[in-house]
Design an enzyme around this catalytic site. Sequence first.
Site, short mmCIF file in Angstrom:
data_model
loop_
_atom_site.label_atom_id
_atom_site.label_comp_id
_atom_site.label_asym_id
_atom_site.label_seq_id
_atom_site.Cartn_x
_atom_site.Cartn_y
_atom_site.Cartn_z
N CYS A 388 4.55 -4.17 -10.40
CA CYS A 388 3.35 -4.31 -11.20
C CYS A 388 3.19 -3.12 -12.15
CB CYS A 388 2.14 -4.49 -10.29
SG CYS A 388 0.67 -5.08 -11.15
N HIS A 526 3.90 -9.06 -7.06
CA HIS A 526 3.80 -8.23 -5.85
C HIS A 526 4.60 -8.88 -4.72
CE1 HIS A 526 0.63 -5.31 -7.01
NE2 HIS A 526 0.28 -6.25 -7.86
N GLU A 528 5.76 -7.66 -2.11
CA GLU A 528 5.44 -7.15 -0.78
C GLU A 528 4.57 -8.11 0.01
OE1 GLU A 528 2.29 -5.15 -3.53
OE2 GLU A 528 4.35 -5.90 -3.64
#
Length: 567
Positions: A388, A526, A528
């Site tokens: 990001c 993102h 994650e």
Amino acid sequence: MNSPSSATPLVFVTGGVVSSLGKGIAAASLAAILEARGLRVTMMKLDPYINVDPGTMSPFQHGEVYVTDDGAETDLDLGHYERYVNTRLTGRNSITTGKIYESVIRKERRGDYLGATVQVIPHITDEIKRCIDAATEGFDVALVEIGGTVGDIESLPFLEAIRQIRTERGADKAMFMHLTLVPYIAAAGELKTKPTQHSVKELRSIGIQPDVLLCRSEQPLPDGERRKIALFTNVSEKAVISAVDLDNIYKIPMWLHQQQLDQLVIERLRLEQKAAPTADLSEWLAVVDASEHPIDEVTIAVVGKYVDHQDAYKSVAEALKHGGLRQRSRVKLKWLESEDIEREGADKVLAGIDGILVPGGFGDRGFEGKVLTAKYAREQGIPYFGICYGMQAAVVDYARHVAGLTDANSTENDRQSPHPVIGLITEWRTSTGEIERRSEKSDLGGTMRLGLQEQRIKPGTLSHRMYGKDVVGERHRHRYEFNNRYRTQLEDAGLVIAAKSMDDLLVEMVELPQSMHPWFLACQAHPEFLSTPRHGHPLFIGFIRAAREHKANEGQAGGKLLKEANA
């Protein structure tokens, strides 16, 4: 609202004595065991704060904002849930007091209550029950965590709602699990059960009798204390579970399973016919084995702006560890403030690092430190993973220091930049006007782009090798984008645009060719949020592998230099 006979069986998880005892991890661990018994499991969080969602809350106070597929900004506990169970959650699984009151007031303004006086009981509690039904329908069992601590005034409407559910549905459709503290007093040399007794007394005073107690303590609960707690709390002795401190959170499912917590829940909720006779915890055993028997170790620098409050990057930290688990490598995290790099220089702060990750963020504070970090990683050949804001910092670095676009910046930080390589999509237009055709969901109005969106990856790129796919879906949470006006100029300077949105209008991933750098990759999404300990995520696995190779190569180079010096 579901009838009691058709409603999903519910396990309500409350906490007492003090906060931060680990209700989310405990609930997720129980859910993982139930899932390992073949049950279809979902989870839900009821948060007592009045904010509608945590999207506008300070990371220093609240921690990470976790994003679901449907674009909901939720509490970080939903991240724990999705890392432990295979169910993909949505905004319906995260409810706040703010959401409840917002919905009730909207109904009142429409006249849905036909002029009645709107009150906490029944209108607020009915709305809570409706939300619970909506989020849990269609599953074999659901775990519902109530945020806060019993005794807090703000959580009372939630507790009253779950008390009503138990009364309406019966003991075989709803049960209460209470997490409490049994502290060890070193001066006295003993565990103290009084806080647990008082916590249960507080719970019973509002009409809730717990069916199970999870007793958090530094050491296993002796039989004597277990019997004492059972006697004073009116809980079956076998339902007093020792929630001992463990050195590895991924051991918790096995620990609770050893005490037969899953069997107790299955029997109480009459799920025997749906559940397998034994739990298959082989994947969790493999995770624990990999974490406890690593073959090597790498040090990863996480360069952010909230590192004094690491919960702001909870999913990033977990995903890095997951990337190591998949190859039996222990990942040591070094948390670094990007402002320190601005003050002291990247050479000093980042010395001895095997890999660098720059996570997301907002605002200009520390951004120049992130740009310097990307520059250092690019020039030194250190594996770099930008997420990001970390991608935007990498683009700004490349524009300034390789493409020759002096003073390039993001309009988030410098609205007068002569080269706004990052900006709101309403601030730039492509040569053929494609921006006018962008869907409202993607970001026509320059507001936050949220939730799961697909992207097409360019064959032959590092990104394509990591994923092994042409099209992938990742979750987003950002406002600013790569400025299309600079695509050609930056590509001509060597930057690889590795992935774009499905309509070809937004840059999703950039990287450096391997002729320039061994592993330099940055993404606007993102990833994650989609990493789990059992499966990891391809980008994090690839990043940790690159860090291991960098460390090995550095060691070989150092050894060669030492031999040459000795000769």
